[in-house]
Write an enzyme that holds these catalytic residues in place. Sequence first.
Site, mmCIF file in Angstrom:
data_model
loop_
_atom_site.group_PDB
_atom_site.id
_atom_site.type_symbol
_atom_site.label_atom_id
_atom_site.label_comp_id
_atom_site.label_asym_id
_atom_site.label_seq_id
_atom_site.Cartn_x
_atom_site.Cartn_y
_atom_site.Cartn_z
ATOM 1 N N CYS A 252 0.855 -1.198 0.000
ATOM 2 C CA CYS A 252 0.000 0.000 0.000
ATOM 3 C C CYS A 252 0.889 1.246 0.000
ATOM 4 O O CYS A 252 0.756 2.136 0.840
ATOM 5 C CB CYS A 252 -0.947 0.002 1.186
ATOM 6 S SG CYS A 252 -1.847 -1.554 1.447
ATOM 7 N N ALA A 254 1.597 3.912 -2.168
ATOM 8 C CA ALA A 254 1.332 5.266 -2.671
ATOM 9 C C ALA A 254 0.929 6.202 -1.531
ATOM 10 O O ALA A 254 0.265 5.770 -0.583
ATOM 11 C CB ALA A 254 0.232 5.217 -3.731
ATOM 12 N N PRO A 255 1.350 7.465 -1.607
ATOM 13 C CA PRO A 255 2.064 8.126 -2.709
ATOM 14 C C PRO A 255 3.581 8.004 -2.655
ATOM 15 O O PRO A 255 4.268 8.618 -3.465
ATOM 16 C CB PRO A 255 1.637 9.589 -2.541
ATOM 17 C CG PRO A 255 1.465 9.749 -1.067
ATOM 18 C CD PRO A 255 0.898 8.437 -0.576
ATOM 19 N N GLY A 256 4.123 7.261 -1.704
ATOM 20 C CA GLY A 256 5.541 6.947 -1.744
ATOM 21 C C GLY A 256 6.423 7.645 -0.737
ATOM 22 O O GLY A 256 7.652 7.512 -0.799
ATOM 23 N N LYS A 258 6.911 6.986 2.496
ATOM 24 C CA LYS A 258 7.665 6.002 3.282
ATOM 25 C C LYS A 258 8.577 5.173 2.382
ATOM 26 O O LYS A 258 9.644 4.732 2.815
ATOM 27 C CB LYS A 258 6.693 5.108 4.057
ATOM 28 C CG LYS A 258 5.881 5.851 5.127
ATOM 29 C CD LYS A 258 4.994 4.897 5.904
ATOM 30 C CE LYS A 258 4.178 5.620 6.971
ATOM 31 N NZ LYS A 258 3.142 6.507 6.385
ATOM 32 N N ASP A 276 0.968 -1.145 -4.864
ATOM 33 C CA ASP A 276 -0.261 -0.415 -4.578
ATOM 34 C C ASP A 276 -1.319 -0.858 -5.582
ATOM 35 O O ASP A 276 -1.004 -1.143 -6.743
ATOM 36 C CB ASP A 276 -0.043 1.094 -4.668
ATOM 37 C CG ASP A 276 -1.132 1.875 -3.933
ATOM 38 O OD1 ASP A 276 -0.936 2.171 -2.744
ATOM 39 O OD2 ASP A 276 -2.175 2.166 -4.543
ATOM 40 N N ASP A 313 -3.004 -5.999 -5.803
ATOM 41 C CA ASP A 313 -3.650 -6.080 -4.495
ATOM 42 C C ASP A 313 -2.710 -6.778 -3.530
ATOM 43 O O ASP A 313 -2.387 -7.954 -3.701
ATOM 44 C CB ASP A 313 -4.971 -6.846 -4.624
ATOM 45 C CG ASP A 313 -5.767 -6.879 -3.335
ATOM 46 O OD1 ASP A 313 -5.238 -6.457 -2.282
ATOM 47 O OD2 ASP A 313 -6.925 -7.345 -3.361
ATOM 48 N N CYS A 385 -3.113 5.567 9.968
ATOM 49 C CA CYS A 385 -3.222 6.956 10.430
ATOM 50 C C CYS A 385 -4.604 7.137 11.065
ATOM 51 O O CYS A 385 -5.282 8.133 10.841
ATOM 52 C CB CYS A 385 -2.980 7.943 9.299
ATOM 53 S SG CYS A 385 -4.002 7.721 7.831
#
Length: 435
Positions: A252, A254-256, A258, A276, A313, A385
Amino acid sequence: MTPRLFALEILFDLFIHRQSFSNLQQKLQTYPNPSERAYIQVLCYGVARWYLQLDFIAKRLLSKPLKQKDQNIYILILIGLYELLYTQTPDYAVVTEVVNTARALKKPWAQGLINAVLRNFLRRKKKELLKTVSDNEVASYSHPEWLLTRLKKEYPHAWKEIVTANNQHPPMSLRVNRNKISRDEYGEKLRHVGLRGNILQDYSDAILLEKPCAVGQLPGFSEGDVSVQDCGAQLAVTLLDLKPDQRVLDACAAPGGKTCHILEYEPNISTLVAIDHDAKRLALVRENLARSSEQGKSSAGAASGCSELIAGDAAEPDAWWDGKVFDRILLDAPCSATGVIRRHPDIKFLRREEDIATLAKTQLRLLQALWLLLKPGGKLLYVTCSVLAEENQQVIQKFLHQNQLDLSVLVHEQQLLPTVGGSDGFYYACLTKIL
Protein backbone atom coordinates in the site's frame (compact mmCIF):
# COMPACT_ATOMS: atom_id res chain seq x y z
CA MET A 1 -14.56 33.00 -12.46
CA THR A 2 -14.24 34.48 -8.97
CA PRO A 3 -12.46 32.63 -6.11
CA ARG A 4 -15.77 32.11 -4.28
CA LEU A 5 -17.46 30.66 -7.36
CA PHE A 6 -14.53 28.31 -7.95
CA ALA A 7 -14.55 27.25 -4.29
CA LEU A 8 -18.29 26.69 -4.55
CA GLU A 9 -17.75 24.21 -7.39
CA ILE A 10 -15.25 22.21 -5.32
CA LEU A 11 -17.43 22.24 -2.21
CA PHE A 12 -20.47 21.24 -4.27
CA ASP A 13 -18.53 18.16 -5.40
CA LEU A 14 -17.76 17.37 -1.75
CA PHE A 15 -21.15 17.94 -0.16
CA ILE A 16 -23.44 16.86 -2.99
CA HIS A 17 -21.40 14.36 -5.01
CA ARG A 18 -19.36 13.15 -1.99
CA GLN A 19 -16.04 13.53 -3.79
CA SER A 20 -12.93 13.97 -1.67
CA PHE A 21 -10.44 16.80 -1.79
CA SER A 22 -7.80 14.42 -3.18
CA ASN A 23 -7.86 16.15 -6.55
CA LEU A 24 -8.09 19.68 -5.15
CA GLN A 25 -4.49 20.66 -5.89
CA GLN A 26 -4.74 19.45 -9.45
CA LYS A 27 -8.01 21.32 -9.98
CA LEU A 28 -6.58 24.45 -8.35
CA GLN A 29 -3.85 24.59 -10.99
CA THR A 30 -6.53 25.18 -13.61
CA TYR A 31 -7.59 28.44 -11.94
CA PRO A 32 -6.24 31.25 -14.13
CA ASN A 33 -5.16 33.67 -11.36
CA PRO A 34 -2.29 32.13 -9.33
CA SER A 35 -2.44 34.85 -6.66
CA GLU A 36 -6.02 33.87 -5.75
CA ARG A 37 -5.46 30.10 -5.54
CA ALA A 38 -4.38 30.23 -1.91
CA TYR A 39 -7.62 31.89 -0.86
CA ILE A 40 -9.66 29.31 -2.76
CA GLN A 41 -7.89 26.63 -0.72
CA VAL A 42 -8.55 28.57 2.48
CA LEU A 43 -12.26 28.68 1.66
CA CYS A 44 -12.53 25.00 0.72
CA TYR A 45 -10.60 23.65 3.68
CA GLY A 46 -12.15 26.11 6.09
CA VAL A 47 -15.75 25.32 5.15
CA ALA A 48 -15.01 21.57 5.26
CA ARG A 49 -13.25 21.91 8.63
CA TRP A 50 -16.12 23.85 10.21
CA TYR A 51 -18.99 22.38 8.17
CA LEU A 52 -20.96 20.99 11.11
CA GLN A 53 -20.76 24.30 12.93
CA LEU A 54 -21.65 26.37 9.86
CA ASP A 55 -24.52 24.02 9.00
CA PHE A 56 -25.84 24.31 12.57
CA ILE A 57 -25.86 28.12 12.31
CA ALA A 58 -27.28 28.27 8.78
CA LYS A 59 -30.26 26.09 9.66
CA ARG A 60 -31.15 28.50 12.45
CA LEU A 61 -30.99 31.48 10.13
CA LEU A 62 -33.20 30.00 7.39
CA SER A 63 -36.94 29.88 7.91
CA LYS A 64 -37.17 26.69 5.85
CA PRO A 65 -34.71 24.35 4.10
CA LEU A 66 -33.71 25.18 0.54
CA LYS A 67 -34.78 22.87 -2.26
CA GLN A 68 -32.40 20.22 -3.51
CA LYS A 69 -31.84 22.13 -6.76
CA ASP A 70 -30.72 25.15 -4.72
CA GLN A 71 -28.07 23.45 -2.60
CA ASN A 72 -25.43 25.55 -4.31
CA ILE A 73 -27.05 28.57 -2.68
CA TYR A 74 -26.91 26.81 0.69
CA ILE A 75 -23.20 26.07 0.24
CA LEU A 76 -22.66 29.70 -0.76
CA ILE A 77 -24.26 30.72 2.55
CA LEU A 78 -21.82 28.40 4.35
CA ILE A 79 -18.92 30.07 2.55
CA GLY A 80 -20.17 33.48 3.68
CA LEU A 81 -20.59 32.34 7.28
CA TYR A 82 -17.10 30.86 7.29
CA GLU A 83 -15.59 34.09 6.04
CA LEU A 84 -17.47 36.15 8.61
CA LEU A 85 -16.38 33.87 11.44
CA TYR A 86 -12.85 32.80 10.54
CA THR A 87 -11.22 35.24 8.11
CA GLN A 88 -10.04 38.83 8.29
CA THR A 89 -12.11 39.91 5.29
CA PRO A 90 -14.27 42.91 6.29
CA ASP A 91 -17.91 42.02 6.95
CA TYR A 92 -19.29 44.36 4.30
CA ALA A 93 -16.95 42.91 1.66
CA VAL A 94 -17.98 39.34 2.49
CA VAL A 95 -21.68 40.12 2.24
CA THR A 96 -21.24 42.03 -1.03
CA GLU A 97 -19.06 39.41 -2.71
CA VAL A 98 -21.18 36.43 -1.66
CA VAL A 99 -24.34 38.18 -2.85
CA ASN A 100 -22.63 38.94 -6.17
CA THR A 101 -21.68 35.29 -6.52
CA ALA A 102 -25.39 34.38 -6.39
CA ARG A 103 -25.90 36.70 -9.36
CA ALA A 104 -23.29 34.70 -11.31
CA LEU A 105 -25.34 31.55 -10.60
CA LYS A 106 -28.26 33.18 -12.42
CA LYS A 107 -30.45 32.94 -9.36
CA PRO A 108 -31.32 36.60 -8.70
CA TRP A 109 -33.96 35.63 -6.14
CA ALA A 110 -31.17 34.27 -3.93
CA GLN A 111 -29.39 37.61 -3.63
CA GLY A 112 -31.93 39.01 -1.19
CA LEU A 113 -32.01 35.76 0.78
CA ILE A 114 -28.23 35.60 1.16
CA ASN A 115 -28.02 39.26 2.08
CA ALA A 116 -30.71 38.84 4.76
CA VAL A 117 -29.19 35.63 6.18
CA LEU A 118 -25.66 37.01 6.49
CA ARG A 119 -26.76 40.34 7.94
CA ASN A 120 -29.05 38.53 10.38
CA PHE A 121 -26.06 36.47 11.46
CA LEU A 122 -24.00 39.60 12.07
CA ARG A 123 -26.76 41.05 14.24
CA ARG A 124 -27.36 37.88 16.26
CA LYS A 125 -24.01 36.10 16.37
CA LYS A 126 -22.62 37.29 19.70
CA LYS A 127 -25.77 37.47 21.78
CA GLU A 128 -27.54 34.36 20.59
CA LEU A 129 -26.08 32.18 17.84
CA LEU A 130 -22.56 31.65 19.16
CA LYS A 131 -23.96 30.87 22.61
CA THR A 132 -26.19 28.23 21.01
CA VAL A 133 -23.14 26.80 19.24
CA SER A 134 -21.15 26.55 22.46
CA ASP A 135 -23.99 24.57 24.06
CA ASN A 136 -23.90 21.93 21.30
CA GLU A 137 -20.78 19.72 21.20
CA VAL A 138 -21.21 18.62 17.58
CA ALA A 139 -21.44 22.24 16.44
CA SER A 140 -18.86 23.59 18.87
CA TYR A 141 -16.17 21.02 18.01
CA SER A 142 -17.40 20.52 14.42
CA HIS A 143 -17.04 16.73 14.59
CA PRO A 144 -19.73 14.16 13.77
CA GLU A 145 -21.51 12.78 16.80
CA TRP A 146 -20.43 9.19 16.18
CA LEU A 147 -16.76 10.20 16.15
CA LEU A 148 -17.07 12.35 19.27
CA THR A 149 -18.73 9.43 21.06
CA ARG A 150 -15.89 7.08 20.14
CA LEU A 151 -13.17 9.55 21.06
CA LYS A 152 -14.77 10.21 24.44
CA LYS A 153 -14.94 6.49 25.15
CA GLU A 154 -11.40 5.64 24.01
CA TYR A 155 -9.68 8.85 25.19
CA PRO A 156 -11.72 10.18 28.14
CA HIS A 157 -8.89 12.49 29.22
CA ALA A 158 -7.60 13.50 25.79
CA TRP A 159 -10.57 13.73 23.42
CA LYS A 160 -10.83 17.53 23.67
CA GLU A 161 -7.15 17.89 22.82
CA ILE A 162 -7.62 15.57 19.82
CA VAL A 163 -10.57 17.45 18.34
CA THR A 164 -8.88 20.79 19.04
CA ALA A 165 -5.82 19.62 17.11
CA ASN A 166 -8.07 18.32 14.33
CA ASN A 167 -9.49 21.82 13.87
CA GLN A 168 -6.10 23.50 13.60
CA HIS A 169 -4.19 24.26 10.43
CA PRO A 170 -1.65 21.43 10.21
CA PRO A 171 2.02 22.08 10.95
CA MET A 172 4.57 21.45 8.21
CA SER A 173 7.23 18.84 8.89
CA LEU A 174 10.13 18.12 6.57
CA ARG A 175 12.09 14.92 6.01
CA VAL A 176 15.71 15.65 5.24
CA ASN A 177 17.36 13.24 2.81
CA ARG A 178 20.25 12.08 5.00
CA ASN A 179 21.90 10.51 1.97
CA LYS A 180 22.46 14.00 0.55
CA ILE A 181 22.61 16.48 3.40
CA SER A 182 22.57 16.55 7.21
CA ARG A 183 19.73 18.13 9.16
CA ASP A 184 22.06 20.79 10.55
CA GLU A 185 23.26 21.69 7.07
CA TYR A 186 19.73 21.84 5.77
CA GLY A 187 18.70 24.02 8.70
CA GLU A 188 21.37 26.48 7.56
CA LYS A 189 19.97 26.43 4.03
CA LEU A 190 16.53 27.25 5.41
CA ARG A 191 17.89 30.22 7.34
CA HIS A 192 19.63 31.53 4.22
CA VAL A 193 16.24 31.82 2.47
CA GLY A 194 14.49 33.33 5.48
CA LEU A 195 12.80 30.18 6.77
CA ARG A 196 13.11 28.81 10.29
CA GLY A 197 12.77 25.24 11.43
CA ASN A 198 13.35 23.21 14.57
CA ILE A 199 15.11 19.85 14.59
CA LEU A 200 12.90 17.22 16.23
CA GLN A 201 15.18 15.06 18.34
CA ASP A 202 12.68 12.19 18.67
CA TYR A 203 12.71 11.65 14.89
CA SER A 204 15.77 10.75 12.86
CA ASP A 205 15.33 13.09 9.90
CA ALA A 206 12.59 15.56 10.81
CA ILE A 207 12.52 19.35 10.88
CA LEU A 208 9.38 21.21 11.94
CA LEU A 209 8.96 24.54 10.18
CA GLU A 210 7.91 27.43 12.40
CA LYS A 211 5.58 28.55 9.60
CA PRO A 212 4.31 26.49 6.64
CA CYS A 213 5.36 27.57 3.16
CA ALA A 214 4.94 26.51 -0.45
CA VAL A 215 7.23 23.64 -1.44
CA GLY A 216 8.72 25.85 -4.12
CA GLN A 217 10.26 27.95 -1.36
CA LEU A 218 12.13 24.99 0.14
CA PRO A 219 15.79 25.02 -0.92
CA GLY A 220 16.78 21.82 -2.68
CA PHE A 221 13.25 20.45 -2.89
CA SER A 222 13.33 19.73 -6.62
CA GLU A 223 16.79 18.15 -6.20
CA GLY A 224 15.50 15.73 -3.57
CA ASP A 225 17.31 17.22 -0.57
CA VAL A 226 14.08 17.36 1.39
CA SER A 227 10.47 16.15 1.30
CA VAL A 228 7.31 17.15 3.10
CA GLN A 229 6.20 14.40 5.51
CA ASP A 230 4.58 14.52 8.93
CA CYS A 231 7.07 13.71 11.66
CA GLY A 232 4.83 10.95 13.03
CA ALA A 233 4.90 9.18 9.67
CA GLN A 234 8.70 9.23 9.76
CA LEU A 235 8.82 6.79 12.68
CA ALA A 236 8.27 3.90 10.29
CA VAL A 237 11.89 3.60 9.14
CA THR A 238 13.20 3.54 12.71
CA LEU A 239 10.76 0.83 13.78
CA LEU A 240 11.50 -1.29 10.70
CA ASP A 241 15.09 -1.74 11.94
CA LEU A 242 16.49 -1.70 8.40
CA LYS A 243 19.84 -3.32 7.60
CA PRO A 244 21.98 -3.63 4.44
CA ASP A 245 21.14 -6.43 2.00
CA GLN A 246 17.60 -6.89 3.32
CA ARG A 247 14.69 -7.61 1.03
CA VAL A 248 11.88 -5.17 1.90
CA LEU A 249 8.20 -4.94 0.91
CA ASP A 250 6.28 -1.67 1.11
CA ALA A 251 2.63 -2.65 0.82
CA CYS A 252 0.00 0.00 0.00
CA ALA A 253 2.92 2.26 -0.93
CA ALA A 254 1.33 5.27 -2.67
CA PRO A 255 2.06 8.13 -2.71
CA GLY A 256 5.54 6.95 -1.74
CA GLY A 257 6.68 9.03 1.22
CA LYS A 258 7.67 6.00 3.28
CA THR A 259 9.02 4.23 0.18
CA CYS A 260 11.51 7.03 -0.39
CA HIS A 261 12.35 7.28 3.30
CA ILE A 262 13.23 3.58 3.43
CA LEU A 263 15.77 4.02 0.63
CA GLU A 264 17.13 7.27 2.03
CA TYR A 265 17.54 5.74 5.49
CA GLU A 266 19.13 2.49 4.31
CA PRO A 267 20.25 2.79 0.67
CA ASN A 268 22.10 -0.54 0.79
CA ILE A 269 19.11 -2.86 1.05
CA SER A 270 19.12 -5.46 -1.70
CA THR A 271 15.54 -5.02 -2.94
CA LEU A 272 12.54 -2.84 -2.23
CA VAL A 273 9.22 -3.96 -3.68
CA ALA A 274 6.54 -1.26 -3.54
CA ILE A 275 3.00 -2.31 -4.33
CA ASP A 276 -0.26 -0.41 -4.58
CA HIS A 277 -3.64 -1.39 -6.00
CA ASP A 278 -4.07 1.95 -7.79
CA ALA A 279 -1.83 2.24 -10.86
CA LYS A 280 -2.41 6.00 -11.09
CA ARG A 281 -1.33 6.55 -7.49
CA LEU A 282 1.64 4.26 -8.08
CA ALA A 283 2.82 6.83 -10.61
CA LEU A 284 3.19 9.24 -7.65
CA VAL A 285 5.59 6.76 -6.03
CA ARG A 286 7.65 6.74 -9.21
CA GLU A 287 7.71 10.54 -9.32
CA ASN A 288 8.79 10.79 -5.68
CA LEU A 289 11.52 8.20 -6.19
CA ALA A 290 12.81 10.12 -9.19
CA ARG A 291 12.90 13.41 -7.29
CA SER A 292 14.56 11.81 -4.27
CA SER A 293 17.40 10.52 -6.45
CA GLU A 294 17.68 13.71 -8.54
CA GLN A 295 21.19 15.13 -9.11
CA GLY A 296 23.06 13.04 -6.65
CA LYS A 297 23.64 9.65 -5.18
CA SER A 298 20.81 7.28 -6.05
CA SER A 299 19.28 7.47 -2.61
CA ALA A 300 15.89 6.43 -3.93
CA GLY A 301 17.23 3.32 -5.53
CA ALA A 302 15.75 4.21 -8.90
CA ALA A 303 19.03 4.19 -10.76
CA SER A 304 20.51 1.24 -8.88
CA GLY A 305 17.55 -0.91 -9.77
CA CYS A 306 16.88 -2.03 -6.20
CA SER A 307 13.28 -0.76 -6.25
CA GLU A 308 10.45 -2.54 -8.03
CA LEU A 309 6.99 -1.00 -8.39
CA ILE A 310 3.97 -3.26 -8.82
CA ALA A 311 0.30 -2.41 -9.40
CA GLY A 312 -1.66 -5.06 -7.55
CA ASP A 313 -3.65 -6.08 -4.50
CA ALA A 314 -1.34 -6.63 -1.54
CA ALA A 315 -3.92 -9.02 -0.09
CA GLU A 316 -3.65 -11.27 -3.19
CA PRO A 317 0.09 -12.05 -3.38
CA ASP A 318 -0.39 -15.04 -5.70
CA ALA A 319 -0.97 -12.53 -8.50
CA TRP A 320 2.35 -10.67 -8.07
CA TRP A 321 4.70 -12.33 -5.54
CA ASP A 322 7.80 -14.10 -6.90
CA GLY A 323 7.96 -16.52 -3.96
CA LYS A 324 10.99 -14.90 -2.29
CA VAL A 325 10.31 -14.05 1.35
CA PHE A 326 10.98 -10.60 2.81
CA ASP A 327 13.15 -9.56 5.75
CA ARG A 328 10.95 -6.53 6.41
CA ILE A 329 7.36 -5.72 5.47
CA LEU A 330 5.75 -2.32 5.89
CA LEU A 331 1.95 -2.49 5.84
CA ASP A 332 0.64 1.07 5.75
CA ALA A 333 -2.94 -0.14 5.78
CA PRO A 334 -5.96 1.68 4.32
CA CYS A 335 -7.88 3.19 7.22
CA SER A 336 -10.38 5.82 8.35
CA ALA A 337 -7.63 8.48 8.44
CA THR A 338 -9.10 9.83 11.69
CA GLY A 339 -5.57 10.74 12.79
CA VAL A 340 -5.02 13.17 9.91
CA ILE A 341 -8.33 15.07 9.89
CA ARG A 342 -6.61 18.44 10.13
CA ARG A 343 -4.91 17.71 6.79
CA HIS A 344 -8.04 16.19 5.26
CA PRO A 345 -11.06 17.91 6.85
CA ASP A 346 -13.36 16.37 4.22
CA ILE A 347 -13.00 13.15 6.24
CA LYS A 348 -15.44 14.58 8.80
CA PHE A 349 -18.12 14.71 6.13
CA LEU A 350 -17.25 11.64 4.05
CA ARG A 351 -16.46 9.05 6.72
CA ARG A 352 -19.32 7.04 8.24
CA GLU A 353 -19.24 4.97 11.42
CA GLU A 354 -20.15 1.82 9.51
CA ASP A 355 -16.98 2.26 7.43
CA ILE A 356 -14.79 1.38 10.40
CA ALA A 357 -15.80 -2.27 10.65
CA THR A 358 -15.38 -2.70 6.89
CA LEU A 359 -11.91 -1.19 7.03
CA ALA A 360 -10.93 -3.39 9.97
CA LYS A 361 -11.82 -6.50 7.94
CA THR A 362 -9.64 -5.30 5.08
CA GLN A 363 -6.77 -4.56 7.45
CA LEU A 364 -6.95 -8.04 9.00
CA ARG A 365 -7.09 -9.60 5.53
CA LEU A 366 -3.95 -7.74 4.50
CA LEU A 367 -2.13 -8.78 7.66
CA GLN A 368 -3.00 -12.44 7.15
CA ALA A 369 -1.84 -12.41 3.53
CA LEU A 370 1.43 -10.56 4.08
CA TRP A 371 2.47 -12.49 7.19
CA LEU A 372 3.00 -15.52 4.93
CA LEU A 373 5.53 -13.53 2.90
CA LEU A 374 7.72 -12.72 5.92
CA LYS A 375 10.96 -14.58 6.54
CA PRO A 376 11.37 -16.31 9.93
CA GLY A 377 13.07 -13.76 12.15
CA GLY A 378 11.76 -10.94 9.98
CA LYS A 379 9.63 -7.99 11.06
CA LEU A 380 6.28 -6.72 9.83
CA LEU A 381 5.31 -3.16 10.74
CA TYR A 382 1.57 -2.49 10.75
CA VAL A 383 0.71 1.21 10.44
CA THR A 384 -2.50 3.23 10.24
CA CYS A 385 -3.22 6.96 10.43
CA SER A 386 -6.24 6.17 12.61
CA VAL A 387 -6.83 6.86 16.30
CA LEU A 388 -9.60 4.25 16.62
CA ALA A 389 -8.89 1.00 18.47
CA GLU A 390 -11.12 -1.03 16.13
CA GLU A 391 -8.60 -0.44 13.34
CA ASN A 392 -5.52 -0.62 15.52
CA GLN A 393 -5.16 -2.62 18.73
CA GLN A 394 -8.23 -4.75 18.02
CA VAL A 395 -6.97 -5.74 14.56
CA ILE A 396 -3.64 -6.84 16.04
CA GLN A 397 -5.36 -8.75 18.83
CA LYS A 398 -7.58 -10.59 16.33
CA PHE A 399 -4.57 -11.40 14.17
CA LEU A 400 -2.62 -12.84 17.09
CA HIS A 401 -5.62 -14.85 18.25
CA GLN A 402 -6.47 -16.27 14.82
CA ASN A 403 -2.86 -17.34 14.26
CA GLN A 404 -2.36 -18.65 17.81
CA LEU A 405 0.52 -16.24 18.39
CA ASP A 406 1.41 -14.98 21.84
CA LEU A 407 2.22 -11.41 22.78
CA SER A 408 5.97 -11.97 22.44
CA VAL A 409 5.45 -11.57 18.69
CA LEU A 410 4.41 -7.96 19.28
CA VAL A 411 7.75 -6.26 19.92
CA HIS A 412 6.52 -2.66 19.73
CA GLU A 413 3.13 -0.93 19.91
CA GLN A 414 2.56 2.81 19.90
CA GLN A 415 -0.38 5.16 19.40
CA LEU A 416 0.43 8.73 18.42
CA LEU A 417 -2.34 11.27 18.85
CA PRO A 418 -2.68 14.47 16.81
CA THR A 419 -1.34 17.37 18.82
CA VAL A 420 -1.36 21.11 18.27
CA GLY A 421 1.96 21.95 16.61
CA GLY A 422 3.12 18.32 16.67
CA SER A 423 2.61 15.04 14.87
CA ASP A 424 -0.52 13.64 13.28
CA GLY A 425 -2.24 10.57 14.70
CA PHE A 426 -0.59 7.23 13.84
CA TYR A 427 -0.70 3.69 15.18
CA TYR A 428 2.35 1.41 14.96
CA ALA A 429 2.57 -2.30 15.75
CA CYS A 430 5.79 -4.16 14.98
CA LEU A 431 5.50 -7.95 14.79
CA THR A 432 8.41 -10.35 14.55
CA LYS A 433 8.13 -13.86 13.14
CA ILE A 434 9.74 -15.95 15.84
CA LEU A 435 12.09 -18.67 14.60
